[in-house]
Write a protein that holds these residues in place. Structure first.
Motif, PDB file in Angstrom:
ATOM      1  N   ILE A  56       0.819  -1.224   0.000  1.00 20.49           N
ATOM      2  CA  ILE A  56       0.000   0.000   0.000  1.00 20.49           C
ATOM      3  C   ILE A  56       0.853   1.275   0.000  1.00 20.49           C
ATOM      4  O   ILE A  56       0.582   2.198  -0.778  1.00 20.49           O
ATOM      5  CB  ILE A  56      -0.990  -0.009   1.188  1.00 20.49           C
ATOM      6  N   TRP A 250      -7.939  -5.428  -7.046  1.00 13.43           N
ATOM      7  CA  TRP A 250      -7.423  -4.727  -5.862  1.00 13.43           C
ATOM      8  C   TRP A 250      -6.903  -3.342  -6.265  1.00 13.43           C
ATOM      9  O   TRP A 250      -7.209  -2.344  -5.624  1.00 13.43           O
ATOM     10  CB  TRP A 250      -6.319  -5.559  -5.216  1.00 13.43           C
ATOM     11  N   SER A 251      -6.084  -3.308  -7.333  1.00  8.63           N
ATOM     12  CA  SER A 251      -5.506  -2.034  -7.789  1.00  8.63           C
ATOM     13  C   SER A 251      -6.598  -1.047  -8.170  1.00  8.63           C
ATOM     14  O   SER A 251      -6.531   0.144  -7.817  1.00  8.63           O
ATOM     15  CB  SER A 251      -4.591  -2.272  -9.001  1.00  8.63           C
ATOM     16  N   GLN A 254      -8.449   0.108  -4.948  1.00  5.12           N
ATOM     17  CA  GLN A 254      -7.567   0.947  -4.132  1.00  5.12           C
ATOM     18  C   GLN A 254      -7.338   2.298  -4.798  1.00  5.12           C
ATOM     19  O   GLN A 254      -7.366   3.343  -4.144  1.00  5.12           O
ATOM     20  CB  GLN A 254      -6.226   0.218  -3.946  1.00  5.12           C
ATOM     21  N   TYR A 257     -10.367   4.566  -4.445  1.00  7.08           N
ATOM     22  CA  TYR A 257     -10.449   5.178  -3.117  1.00  7.08           C
ATOM     23  C   TYR A 257      -9.475   6.345  -2.999  1.00  7.08           C
ATOM     24  O   TYR A 257      -9.840   7.421  -2.497  1.00  7.08           O
ATOM     25  CB  TYR A 257     -10.136   4.128  -2.047  1.00  7.08           C
TER      26      TYR A 257
END
Length: 334
Positions: A56, A250-251, A254, A257
């Motif tokens: 992250i 996921w990428s 993320q 966001y």
């Protein structure tokens, strides 16, 4: 060279095997069939979660680096224009030095935006080698990899997901089911790759930063990379395609966001954030500073206007002219 490469990747393979095995044991404890494709498929997803969670900070750094690289393109173009047509070593060195100085000043460089990909690559190849080695381990022709003993490898090798084994590939597939599952995963992987890149360019970049060679290059990559992945995907096991698709999701999530909460200045995402905050009656970040700056600029402009010499009216000019005539000394004829 091959032995050196194998020695270099073995620690990654071992780590990948232990993470997958750990998740597999956890899902088995929860009641899943240890030989099922669901248990092993979820173990691969668990591998993605562990790896991406650890990355992250690098991901945030990548977002910021990509944003800054886009924003400094006008300055980079000025440097390139300054040395355009100059091929002597001194000019090339000077251009390089000015470019690197700009990177240091802005706290970015092209390498920073590639960090997550570079860090993730060993895990990708590690998983590829683990899945590729399952058959050899289960048959006893290949040494076990950590917890991936002969029994565990046979269990993972025979596990099926939607009727296709996790170690199967599109190339050499013996069943139509395997080909269909592989194609679906390749399409999903390519679509999520494209969506992730498009989300970054269309929502998190100001319009001024999109009209430069670097942005055009990024746009070309946005269309080319999914095609490259689609073509190369036929050579990867289903488990690797599942891993790739999961890490893309996921990428994408993320990144959504981060862009929503920390958009680039002047971007469409920033405008949308300000609109949401205004509707909720919350203060807009930087709005007070912006208004104070505008007020200060307006005050400075007003001060300059007051200090400017005012033009004289006709009566004032006539009066001044008469006074000047009266004050003029008389001359006498010789």
């Amino acid at each position: 060279m091959g032995d050196f490469f194998n020695s270099l990747l073995y620690p990654i393979e071992l780590l990948v095997a232990w993470i997958m095995y750990g998740f597999h044991q956890a899902f088995t404890t929860l009641g899943l069939d240890p030989a099922s494709g669901l248990a092993w498929g979820l173990s691969i997803i668990g591998l993605v979660i562990v790896m991406r969670a650890a990355m992250i900070p690098l991901f945030v750094k990548q977002i910021n680096a990509s944003r800054k690289m886009q924003m400094i393109q006008p300055e980079l173009q000025k440097i390139q224009k300054k040395y355009k047509g100059k091929t002597d070593p001194e000019s090339r060195q000077a251009m390089t030095q000015e470019t690197m100085a700009l990177y240091r000043q802005e706290g970015t460089n092209p390498f920073s935006s590639c960090l997550p990909i570079l860090v993730q690559s060993p895990f990708f190849f590690g998983l590829f080698r683990v899945l590729n080695g399952l058959q050899g381990i289960s048959e006893g022709t290949k040494d076990p990899i950590g917890p991936m003993t002969r029994v565990v490898a046979k269990q993972a090798e025979e596990a099926t997901l939607f009727g296709a084994q996790l170690s199967d590939k599109f190339i050499g597939a013996e069943t139509t089911t395997t080909k269909i599952v592989t194609i679906v995963l390749i399409v999903l992987m390519s679509a999520t790759t494209f969506t992730t890149q498009r989300q970054l360019m269309t929502k998190n970049m100001p319009a001024s930063a999109l009209d430069n060679p670097f942005a055009k290059q990024q746009k070309l990559i946005m269309y080319v990379m999914p095609i490259v992945f689609a073509v190369s995907g036929v050579n990867f096991p289903i488990g690797v395609l599942l891993y790739w698709f999961t890490t893309n999701v996921w990428s994408m999530t993320q990144q959504f966001y981060v862009i929503r909460k920390m958009p680039a200045p002047g971007s469409a995402a920033e405008k949308a954030l300000h609109e949401r905050l205004a509707k909720r009656g919350k203060p807009i970040p930087g709005e007070a500073e912006r208004k104070a700056r505008e007020a200060a600029e307006a005050e400075e402009a007003a001060e300059r206007s007051r200090q400017r010499v005012q033009p004289k009216g006709k009566k004032r000019a006539k009066k001044s002219g008469s006074g000047a005539a009266q004050a003029k000394p008389k001359t006498t004829d010789n």
